[in-house]
Design a protein around this motif. Structure first.
Motif, PDB file in Angstrom:
ATOM      1  N   SER A 200       0.844  -1.179   0.000  1.00  9.58           N
ATOM      2  CA  SER A 200       0.000   0.000   0.000  1.00  9.58           C
ATOM      3  C   SER A 200       0.883   1.233   0.000  1.00  9.58           C
ATOM      4  O   SER A 200       1.977   1.245   0.537  1.00  9.58           O
ATOM      5  N   ILE A 202      -0.827   4.030   0.805  1.00 11.19           N
ATOM      6  CA  ILE A 202      -1.819   4.894   1.404  1.00 11.19           C
ATOM      7  C   ILE A 202      -1.174   5.774   2.479  1.00 11.19           C
ATOM      8  O   ILE A 202      -1.529   6.933   2.643  1.00 11.19           O
ATOM      9  N   GLU A 203      -0.179   5.220   3.183  1.00 12.73           N
ATOM     10  CA  GLU A 203       0.435   5.959   4.288  1.00 12.73           C
ATOM     11  C   GLU A 203       1.067   7.255   3.783  1.00 12.73           C
ATOM     12  O   GLU A 203       1.061   8.269   4.465  1.00 12.73           O
ATOM     13  N   LEU A 205       0.182   8.817   1.038  1.00  7.09           N
ATOM     14  CA  LEU A 205      -0.718   9.598   0.183  1.00  7.09           C
ATOM     15  C   LEU A 205      -1.409  10.675   1.011  1.00  7.09           C
ATOM     16  O   LEU A 205      -1.945  10.404   2.080  1.00  7.09           O
ATOM     17  N   PHE A 207      -3.989  12.554  -0.015  1.00  2.43           N
ATOM     18  CA  PHE A 207      -5.388  12.770  -0.390  1.00  2.43           C
ATOM     19  C   PHE A 207      -5.672  14.254  -0.620  1.00  2.43           C
ATOM     20  O   PHE A 207      -6.486  14.863   0.057  1.00  2.43           O
ATOM     21  N   GLU A 209      -7.009  17.679  -2.555  1.00  5.24           N
ATOM     22  CA  GLU A 209      -8.319  17.958  -3.131  1.00  5.24           C
ATOM     23  C   GLU A 209      -8.164  18.960  -4.267  1.00  5.24           C
ATOM     24  O   GLU A 209      -7.246  19.762  -4.280  1.00  5.24           O
TER      25      GLU A 209
ATOM     26  N   SER B  63      -6.569  -3.455   4.214  1.00  8.09           N
ATOM     27  CA  SER B  63      -6.398  -2.003   4.198  1.00  8.09           C
ATOM     28  C   SER B  63      -6.320  -1.446   2.777  1.00  8.09           C
ATOM     29  O   SER B  63      -6.758  -0.335   2.528  1.00  8.09           O
ATOM     30  N   LYS B  64      -5.780  -2.271   1.837  1.00 10.19           N
ATOM     31  CA  LYS B  64      -5.631  -1.694   0.500  1.00 10.19           C
ATOM     32  C   LYS B  64      -6.994  -1.461  -0.153  1.00 10.19           C
ATOM     33  O   LYS B  64      -7.140  -0.569  -0.974  1.00 10.19           O
ATOM     34  N   ALA B  67      -8.867   1.627   1.542  1.00 10.49           N
ATOM     35  CA  ALA B  67      -8.443   2.937   1.039  1.00 10.49           C
ATOM     36  C   ALA B  67      -9.143   3.325  -0.248  1.00 10.49           C
ATOM     37  O   ALA B  67      -9.126   4.492  -0.643  1.00 10.49           O
ATOM     38  N   TYR B  73     -12.014   8.233   3.280  1.00  8.61           N
ATOM     39  CA  TYR B  73     -10.604   8.339   3.606  1.00  8.61           C
ATOM     40  C   TYR B  73     -10.136   9.796   3.585  1.00  8.61           C
ATOM     41  O   TYR B  73      -9.387  10.249   4.430  1.00  8.61           O
ATOM     42  N   ARG B  74     -10.627  10.538   2.560  1.00  8.18           N
ATOM     43  CA  ARG B  74     -10.209  11.929   2.422  1.00  8.18           C
ATOM     44  C   ARG B  74     -10.710  12.769   3.588  1.00  8.18           C
ATOM     45  O   ARG B  74      -9.999  13.618   4.117  1.00  8.18           O
ATOM     46  N   ARG B  77      -8.502  12.155   6.480  1.00  8.87           N
ATOM     47  CA  ARG B  77      -7.249  12.883   6.313  1.00  8.87           C
ATOM     48  C   ARG B  77      -7.434  14.367   6.644  1.00  8.87           C
ATOM     49  O   ARG B  77      -6.640  14.984   7.311  1.00  8.87           O
ATOM     50  N   ARG B  78      -8.536  14.898   6.120  1.00  6.39           N
ATOM     51  CA  ARG B  78      -8.773  16.333   6.311  1.00  6.39           C
ATOM     52  C   ARG B  78      -8.972  16.652   7.795  1.00  6.39           C
ATOM     53  O   ARG B  78      -8.584  17.690   8.279  1.00  6.39           O
TER      54      ARG B  78
END
Lengths: 742, 156
Positions: A200, A202-203, A205, A207, A209, B63-64, B67, B73-74, B77-78
């Motif tokens: 992955s 993801i760690e 990334l 994200f 906008e 987990s993959k 995501a 997910y976003r 993160r935000r």
């Protein structure tokens, strides 16, 4: 230890691994089929944006654009009614060319069976175990084979043993690497599926906008998508419809690129992590996606797994069946005679059983066990008899490999005396080498010797009986050891032709041709799975003949090839020879009982390198068979010694014919009672330069005949090999100097 | 472990909301007859401004694939928070799942929304497959889903 892992893990996982291998093998053709499909198109010279610019995305909600390594491009989208669809995309026109075929139910089921046995996560765990088991069994197999061959360096030498053992090791050496690759990549994929090895990015990334909600933009105009060549695209994820924060997420082999859906700016690039690159590579190797050729190679190699499974089970079963049960076995502490065996369930145990039975019948308390059980516990023993075979390249059999060390650890000087009986085949280098080691080691401990070391060639019951007489004298017992070898089923042969030579020179030799009477033909089965029970004859195979009223077979080399239903042998009349006398007196139409025995160690290696055949008298027989079968006109050169050209020149017609049509390259004869007064070894010496040249070119030397002749010939070869820096000893080790001595 | 996770799940919410009374809230989801393998789903709560508050439940362990539910997910993160909430198996078509958490009273009837985002391998992701306002009007009422969710019901 390795053998236990190889055997038991192999047996436990056999059915599972065969299912995985066969399904995997079928699936391996998919990438190649896909590459041939019309939907696979070249994407050279254009960018992702170029294609998007040609596509009409109104009236649908695009989700993702994918490009397979085969060149197939698909669009996943939601149609006007909101239902998910996937369609092929024609790169040239940008048109959707129809829904993606999910594959026929056959392929879909096959894939599910291969990946998870239709059992979802449980099945996935089981297939993961299967892949791991296959890898471990393969690895352990290398060590088992190395032990059998006498070291890693000899791993690729010729293999001896039963047909299943030969097939098992030959096939496994060819497929080891690809099968290991399939197993390890498969196991790795299961580990990643269960997040044991996370794949992955993801760690890393963020994200990001899209900067701000703006009016919708045709994706074909976004510069961030114009910078990426289409043939590098793996997947383009569209932003969610109506989500102005969302971005384009583009996956390529090098990583992720996130593109603002309004401005086309690249918001973030995330390089593929090592774990992602490794996963991509392992996935490609295992499935063949993007590596169609690799896929097919691995798929073909996987086909060997059932072959290895079946031959492996047969080897295991044969070993089990050979395990001998000892009746009336006294305990170690009470026995006055102890028999210790060095053999992994082989024929040596049969001899030990006969010995045990006979000694027990004479009222002695006998304990029989493995040589590795040796220790100070034999407190009542007066004699310890060691019966041992030799493994591989002169090493100890598996159940005797601790013996020498245990002997050195013996606390007190023992009160028993010892005798060693070695079992082996004189045709091999290191004949009875371990028996000799054991004898030397015992003598070095100053343990009294009851009998001199005796060696038994090719399970000879006669030699065993002789040793039994000697032992009987030491023990003061009337010992008569009759070892009954388990004989294969016999068939009836009818004598159809005979030619007798050599009467004038006191060497009556008959060439006898028999017809095989039709019977149940179990030949092919035995050929593939049997242990020396062939009913078809290859050149150099042996014919075992049972004289009436005897159960001790006499073996003769077959001089016919496999092509017809006859068997030919060559028999010298021995003084007082029961069987040879019978055969010489036999009338045409007479019948005998016989069986075939393979002699695979005495065969030239495959190929076209020269074969030098040296023999005297009836030793010519196997070579006549080889020459007759030499359809490929491989260079074969024969040296043969007899007594007189006029009297005992065997097979004159066959030899003349073979020379004419080049089945035989050359023939050099030596006659001891003619004026030349020469033996075959003299001709070898005279031809030293020519023979050296052939050996230099990779020739194999085969010698067949009596012991004295074989020794004289070996000595000549040693002399002529010296300038090449070779010896018969070295050539024996590399299986280029083969002997069949009687 | 489940209880511990659930109590930490709403710890932030409770801290924001102050020391108020909480009551158990059950989310029951009936999946639609969608195509493809079992779905991944994230069940989470946003505040009246649409900011992420907490995750109540994740269906699907890997987990993959989690995501891939990228709106959820976003938002996480935000918000600067980590993933929280209970995890269960992915859910096949026509199947049901439910989860129960303690929710502070001040989250109810206050403009907070429950969201369900779903994803099916090879068939795409659906953000806001179902959105249910946490209020008395929707208590015990089945709210229809958009794609992979048939209906979602909250009850407290």
């Amino acid at each position: 230890m390795w053998r236990a892992v190889h055997t038991w893990l192999g047996l436990a996982s056999l059915a599972l691994v065969i299912v995985l291998a066969l399904t995997g093998s079928l699936l391996s053709v998919l990438p190649a089929l896909e590459k041939l499909s019309p939907s696979a198109q070249s994407a050279a010279g254009q960018s992702v944006a170029d294609l998007l610019g040609r596509m009409d995305l109104t009236d649908l909600e695009p989700d993702r654009l994918e490009r397979k390594p085969s060149g197939i491009v698909t669009l996943g989208y939601f149609d006007a009614s909101g239902a998910p669809q996937t369609s092929y995309v024609d790169i040239a026109t940008g048109k959707l060319t129809g829904p993606v075929d999910p594959g026929s139910p056959f392929w879909v089921s096959l894939k599910d069976l291969h990946r998870a046995l239709f059992l979802r996560d449980t099945g996935r765990a089981i297939t993961g175990f299967g892949a791991l088991a296959l890898a471990l069994v393969s690895l352990a197999g290398v060590f088992v084979l190395a032990a059998r061959m006498g070291g890693i360096a000899r791993l690729f030498d010729r293999v001896q043993g039963s047909a299943s053992a030969r097939w098992h090791s030959i096939v496994s050496r060819i497929v080891f690497l690809p099968v290991m690759l399939s197993a390890l990549t498969g196991f790795y994929m299961v580990l990643t599926d269960f997040d044991v090895l996370p794949v992955s990015q993801i760690e890393s990334l963020q994200f990001p906008e899209s900067a701000q909600g703006l009016p919708a933009v045709q994706p074909g105009t976004l510069h961030g998508l114009a910078d990426v060549p289409l043939d590098r695209l793996m997947m383009l994820q569209f932003p969610f419809a109506g989500d102005s924060f969302d971005v384009f997420t583009m996956t390529t082999a090098t990583g992720l690129t996130l593109v603002d859906q309004f401005t086309g700016d690249v918001l973030e690039t995330v390089p593929a992590t090592p774990s992602i690159k490794i996963h991509a590579w392992f996935y490609a190797v295992h499935t063949g996606e993007g590596m169609a050729i690799v896929g097919i190679v691995l798929g073909l190699a996987a086909l060997s797994v059932p072959v290895l499974g079946v031959t492996g089970v047969l080897i295991w079963w044969a070993r089990r069946r050979r395990k001998v049960r000892i009746a009336d076995n006294a305990t170690a502490g009470t026995a006055d005679i102890v028999v210790l065996v060095g053999s992994e369930g082989g024929s040596t145990w049969g001899f030990a059983q006969s010995l045990h039975k006979e000694l027990t019948a004479e009222g002695r308390k006998v304990h029989t066990g493995d040589m590795n059980s040796f220790g100070p516990q034999f407190t009542a023993a007066k004699h310890i008899l060691f019966l041992t075979a030799t493994y591989g390249n002169g090493a100890a059999p598996g159940n005797a490999d601790q013996f020498i060390a245990r002997l050195a650890d013996l606390p007190d000087k023992p009160r028993w005396s010892f005798a060693v009986l070695g079992f082996g085949d004189r045709a091999f280098p290191h004949y009875c080498a371990f028996a000799k080691d054991v004898d030397t080691a015992l003598a070095a401990q100053r343990i009294p010797r009851a009998l001199e070391l005796e060696l038994i060639n090719r399970q000879s019951p006669q030699a065993f009986a002789t040793w039994g007489n000697d032992l009987g004298q030491v023990l003061e017992l009337p010992l008569s050891l009759r070892h009954e070898v388990e004989l294969p089923p016999t068939q009836t042969l009818t004598l159809t032709d005979r030619k007798v030579y050599g009467i004038e020179v006191q060497a009556p030799t008959a060439v006898l041709r028999f017809r095989r009477e039709p019977g149940p033909n179990r030949g092919m089965w035995n050929r593939i799975f049997g242990t020396g029970r062939a009913t078809f004859f290859e050149p150099t195979d042996l014919l075992g003949i049972l004289p009436p009223g005897s159960n001790v077979p006499r073996y003769y080399s077959v001089s016919s090839d496999a092509s017809d239903n006859t068997v030919e042998i060559c028999v010298r009349l021995q003084v007082g020879g029961e069987c040879s006398g019978l055969l010489h007196q036999m009338e045409i139409g007479g019948q005998i009982e016989a069986f075939a025995k393979e002699n695979p160690e005495f065969r030239p290696p495959p190929g076209r390198k020269p074969v030098i055949m040296v023999s005297a008298g009836t030793g010519i027989a196997p070579f006549i068979g080889l020459v007759r079968a030499n359809q490929s006109r491989r260079p074969m050169h024969m040296y043969w010694g007899g007594r007189s050209l006029q009297s005992d020149f065997l097979y004159p017609d066959t030899l003349e014919h073979s020379l004419d049509n080049n089945h035989l390259g050359s023939l050099t004869t030596a006659f001891s009672r003619d004026s030349e007064n020469a033996y075959v070894q003299d001709k070898v010496r005279a031809d030293a330069d020519r023979l050296r040249d052939m050996i230099h070119k990779g020739a194999t030397i085969m010698v067949c005949g009596g012991d004295a002749m074989a020794q004289a010939v070996a000595s000549e070869f040693n002399t002529l090999l010296e300038p090449l820096g070779l010896s018969t000893h070295q050539m024996r080790s590399s299986k280029r100097y083969l002997e069949d001595i009687f | 472990m489940t209880t511990l996770l659930k109590s930490t799940a709403l710890a932030v919410a409770m801290a924001l909301a102050g020391p108020l009374q909480a009551k158990p809230l059950t989310v029951s989801v009936q999946m639609a007859n969608f195509s493809g393998p079992p779905a991944y789903a994230a069940v989470y709560v946003t505040d009246p401004q649409g900011n992420y508050v907490s995750t109540l439940y994740v269906a699907g362990y890997k987990s993959k694939y989690q995501a891939d539910l990228r709106t959820w997910y976003r938002l996480i993160r935000r918000s600067g928070k980590g993933i929280d909430g209970t995890t269960g198996a992915s859910v096949g078509r026509g199947r049901q799942f439910s989860t129960t958490v303690n929710v502070p009273d001040n989250l109810l009837n206050a403009g907070y929304n429950l969201h369900i985002e779903t994803g099916v391998e090879d068939y795409g992701v659906q953000p806001d497959d179902a959105v249910v306002p946490l209020d008395d009007v929707n208590n015990g009422v089945a709210v229809k889903g958009r794609r992979n969710v048939g209906s979602a019901t909250i009850s407290y």
